[in-house]
Motif scaffolding. Structure first.
Motif, mmCIF file in Angstrom:
data_model
loop_
_atom_site.group_PDB
_atom_site.id
_atom_site.type_symbol
_atom_site.label_atom_id
_atom_site.label_comp_id
_atom_site.label_asym_id
_atom_site.label_seq_id
_atom_site.Cartn_x
_atom_site.Cartn_y
_atom_site.Cartn_z
ATOM 1 N N TYR A 101 0.832 -1.211 0.000
ATOM 2 C CA TYR A 101 0.000 0.000 0.000
ATOM 3 C C TYR A 101 0.867 1.262 0.000
ATOM 4 O O TYR A 101 0.606 2.202 -0.746
ATOM 5 N N ILE A 102 1.898 1.287 0.829
ATOM 6 C CA ILE A 102 2.782 2.455 0.909
ATOM 7 C C ILE A 102 3.424 2.719 -0.448
ATOM 8 O O ILE A 102 3.463 3.858 -0.919
ATOM 9 N N ASN B 76 0.781 3.884 -3.136
ATOM 10 C CA ASN B 76 0.089 5.144 -2.878
ATOM 11 C C ASN B 76 1.003 6.278 -2.430
ATOM 12 O O ASN B 76 0.532 7.390 -2.194
ATOM 13 N N SER C 147 2.536 6.853 0.388
ATOM 14 C CA SER C 147 2.258 7.343 1.736
ATOM 15 C C SER C 147 3.529 7.905 2.358
ATOM 16 O O SER C 147 4.579 7.278 2.303
ATOM 17 N N GLU C 148 3.422 9.080 2.941
ATOM 18 C CA GLU C 148 4.579 9.754 3.528
ATOM 19 C C GLU C 148 4.543 9.792 5.054
ATOM 20 O O GLU C 148 5.564 9.933 5.697
ATOM 21 N N LYS C 149 3.339 9.703 5.628
ATOM 22 C CA LYS C 149 3.175 9.829 7.083
ATOM 23 C C LYS C 149 2.301 8.699 7.602
ATOM 24 O O LYS C 149 1.507 8.122 6.862
ATOM 25 N N GLU D 174 -0.153 9.072 9.449
ATOM 26 C CA GLU D 174 -1.545 9.549 9.336
ATOM 27 C C GLU D 174 -2.160 9.138 8.003
ATOM 28 O O GLU D 174 -3.357 8.880 7.922
ATOM 29 N N ASP D 175 -1.322 9.095 6.944
ATOM 30 C CA ASP D 175 -1.812 8.644 5.633
ATOM 31 C C ASP D 175 -2.316 7.212 5.717
ATOM 32 O O ASP D 175 -3.310 6.857 5.089
ATOM 33 N N LEU D 176 -1.619 6.397 6.489
ATOM 34 C CA LEU D 176 -2.008 4.993 6.632
ATOM 35 C C LEU D 176 -3.254 4.842 7.503
ATOM 36 O O LEU D 176 -4.081 3.970 7.265
ATOM 37 N N CYS E 209 -6.430 5.531 5.424
ATOM 38 C CA CYS E 209 -6.582 4.820 4.159
ATOM 39 C C CYS E 209 -7.649 3.731 4.261
ATOM 40 O O CYS E 209 -8.213 3.487 5.321
ATOM 41 N N LEU F 54 6.912 2.227 7.648
ATOM 42 C CA LEU F 54 6.997 3.435 6.827
ATOM 43 C C LEU F 54 8.443 3.908 6.709
ATOM 44 O O LEU F 54 8.914 4.242 5.625
#
Length: 72
Positions: free
Chosen positions: A22-23, A26, A28-30, A32-34, A37, A64
């Motif tokens: 997923y990271i 997509n 994802s940088e933080k 919080e993004d995860l 989601c 991450l």
């Protein structure tokens, strides 16, 4: 090497591999993004966010970081 089949979010049955995929897909940088989601991680007992289910450090934060370093 880490076992990608290891459950990281035990409450929702999400594996380390699912989260890594997923990271990468997509960007994802933080953390919080995860949490926001469609994987539904960290929304129940929340131990996967920082401490790990078994308090062992296997967490969303660790994954991450490792993906950002290209180690996963």
């Amino acid at each position: 090497m880490l076992d990608l089949d290891r459950e990281l979010c035990v409450c929702n049955g999400i594996t380390l591999g699912d989260i890594v995929k997923y990271i990468k897909e997509n960007g994802s940088e933080k953390v919080e993004d995860l949490l926001d989601c469609d994987l539904d991680v960290g929304n129940k007992c929340e131990t996967c966010v920082e401490d790990g289910y078994e308090n062992d450090g296997f967490s969303l934060t660790m994954v991450l970081s490792l993906v950002k370093q290209d180690r996963l």
